[in-house]
Design a protein around this motif. Structure first.
Motif, short mmCIF file in Angstrom:
data_model
loop_
_atom_site.label_atom_id
_atom_site.label_comp_id
_atom_site.label_asym_id
_atom_site.label_seq_id
_atom_site.Cartn_x
_atom_site.Cartn_y
_atom_site.Cartn_z
N VAL A 20 57.02 10.60 67.77
CA VAL A 20 57.31 11.40 66.57
C VAL A 20 56.04 11.63 65.76
CG1 VAL A 20 58.56 11.42 64.38
CG2 VAL A 20 59.74 10.73 66.47
N VAL A 21 55.29 10.56 65.48
CA VAL A 21 54.12 10.65 64.61
C VAL A 21 53.00 11.49 65.22
CG1 VAL A 21 52.30 9.29 63.48
CG2 VAL A 21 54.65 8.47 63.46
N ALA A 22 52.74 11.32 66.52
CA ALA A 22 51.63 12.04 67.16
C ALA A 22 52.09 13.23 67.98
CB ALA A 22 50.84 11.09 68.06
N GLY A 23 53.40 13.39 68.14
CA GLY A 23 53.91 14.49 68.93
C GLY A 23 54.71 15.49 68.12
N LEU A 24 55.87 15.08 67.71
CA LEU A 24 56.79 16.00 67.04
C LEU A 24 56.24 16.52 65.70
CD1 LEU A 24 59.53 17.44 66.96
CD2 LEU A 24 60.47 15.37 65.88
N VAL A 25 55.79 15.62 64.84
CA VAL A 25 55.33 16.06 63.51
C VAL A 25 54.13 17.01 63.61
CG1 VAL A 25 54.41 15.32 61.27
CG2 VAL A 25 56.35 14.10 62.29
N PRO A 26 53.07 16.68 64.39
CA PRO A 26 51.98 17.66 64.50
C PRO A 26 52.43 18.99 65.10
CG PRO A 26 51.25 15.52 65.25
CD PRO A 26 52.73 15.42 65.03
N TRP A 27 53.34 18.96 66.03
CA TRP A 27 53.85 20.19 66.63
C TRP A 27 54.54 21.04 65.56
CZ3 TRP A 27 58.80 22.19 67.83
CH2 TRP A 27 58.79 23.25 68.73
N LEU A 28 55.32 20.38 64.69
CA LEU A 28 56.01 21.10 63.62
C LEU A 28 55.05 21.60 62.54
CD1 LEU A 28 59.15 18.81 63.22
CD2 LEU A 28 59.07 21.08 64.27
N LEU A 29 53.98 20.86 62.29
CA LEU A 29 53.02 21.24 61.25
C LEU A 29 52.02 22.29 61.69
CD1 LEU A 29 52.07 17.75 59.74
CD2 LEU A 29 53.48 19.53 58.67
N SER A 30 51.87 22.47 62.99
CA SER A 30 50.83 23.38 63.49
C SER A 30 51.40 24.75 63.85
CB SER A 30 50.17 22.77 64.73
OG SER A 30 51.12 22.73 65.79
N ASP A 31 50.47 25.66 64.06
CA ASP A 31 50.85 26.98 64.58
C ASP A 31 50.81 26.91 66.10
OD1 ASP A 31 51.14 28.08 62.07
OD2 ASP A 31 49.06 28.72 61.96
N HIS A 32 51.56 25.99 66.66
CA HIS A 32 51.54 25.70 68.09
C HIS A 32 51.92 26.89 68.95
CE1 HIS A 32 55.44 24.84 66.36
NE2 HIS A 32 55.92 25.35 67.46
N TYR A 33 52.63 27.81 68.40
CA TYR A 33 53.11 28.96 69.16
C TYR A 33 52.07 30.08 69.19
CZ TYR A 33 54.08 30.09 64.34
OH TYR A 33 53.95 30.27 63.00
N ARG A 34 51.03 29.96 68.37
CA ARG A 34 50.02 31.01 68.25
C ARG A 34 48.99 30.86 69.38
NH1 ARG A 34 45.17 30.70 65.93
NH2 ARG A 34 45.67 28.75 64.92
N LEU A 35 48.78 31.93 70.15
CA LEU A 35 47.77 31.95 71.19
C LEU A 35 46.79 33.07 70.89
CD1 LEU A 35 49.90 31.41 74.39
CD2 LEU A 35 48.45 29.75 73.24
N PRO A 36 45.50 32.95 71.14
CA PRO A 36 44.93 31.72 71.69
C PRO A 36 44.94 30.62 70.63
CG PRO A 36 43.20 33.23 71.07
CD PRO A 36 44.50 33.96 70.83
N TRP A 37 44.83 29.40 71.07
CA TRP A 37 44.80 28.32 70.11
C TRP A 37 43.54 28.44 69.28
CZ3 TRP A 37 46.61 24.35 74.25
CH2 TRP A 37 48.00 24.44 74.37
#
Length: 166
Positions: A20-37
């Motif tokens: 949760v701390v290193a996976g889910l929360v950063p995924w939710l906080l980031s623009d993970h869907y935006r490409l290119p990274w």
């Protein structure tokens, strides 16, 4: 049977805490869907290497708890023995260091100042937890063995050569 319980408990805690701390929360906080990274040269490969290396350290540290300590990192199911082998010969808090490294790797991957801020907040929380709960608890539980270990192995910046409990 104790080893199986330790592995099962460590696996559940792995999903619940660093998952949760290193996976889910950063995924939710980031623009993970935006490409290119990240568009900053070198950030994507550097972030990827940091994430992979830190994940390997994290998995190793969890395995040590289950197989060497016969327990879990969860405070409700602690180890029977003080875990001082493997990566723990270089740094006392490899799980926290690895989790923070994974978050910072994602900050590079996504060029995210939000994740840098999250890592800083996480470092303060983790450092406080270690200082005010974990260290006193380990000192009470393992006594002189923990104090010897604590004097010889740094908490956060790994030593290059492994400590030998002689």
């Amino acid at each position: 049977m104790r080893t199986f319980s330790a592995i099962a408990g460590s696996t559940a805690f792995f999903i619940a805490a660093p998952g949760v701390v290193a996976g889910l929360v950063p995924w939710l906080l980031s623009d993970h869907y935006r490409l290119p990274w990240s568009t900053v040269p070198g950030f994507v490969p550097a972030g990827g290497v940091l994430i992979v290396a830190a994940a390997a350290v994290l998995l190793h540290a969890f395995a040590r708890f289950a197989l060497e300590g016969l327990g879990t990192p969860a405070p409700v199911a602690p180890t029977e023995k003080l875990v001082i082998g493997g990566i723990y010969r270089h740094v006392r808090n490899p799980m926290y260091v690895a989790v923070l490294s994974i978050i910072l790797g994602q900050a590079l991957l996504f060029s995210s100042w939000t994740l840098v801020a999250y890592a800083i907040i996480g470092a303060v929380v983790m450092g406080s937890f270690v200082r005010f709960y974990e260290e006193p608890t380990l000192a009470r539980r393992y006594g002189a063995d923990y104090e010897t270990y604590r004097r010889n192995v740094p908490g956060w910046l790994p030593r290059l050569t492994p400590w030998r409990d002689e």
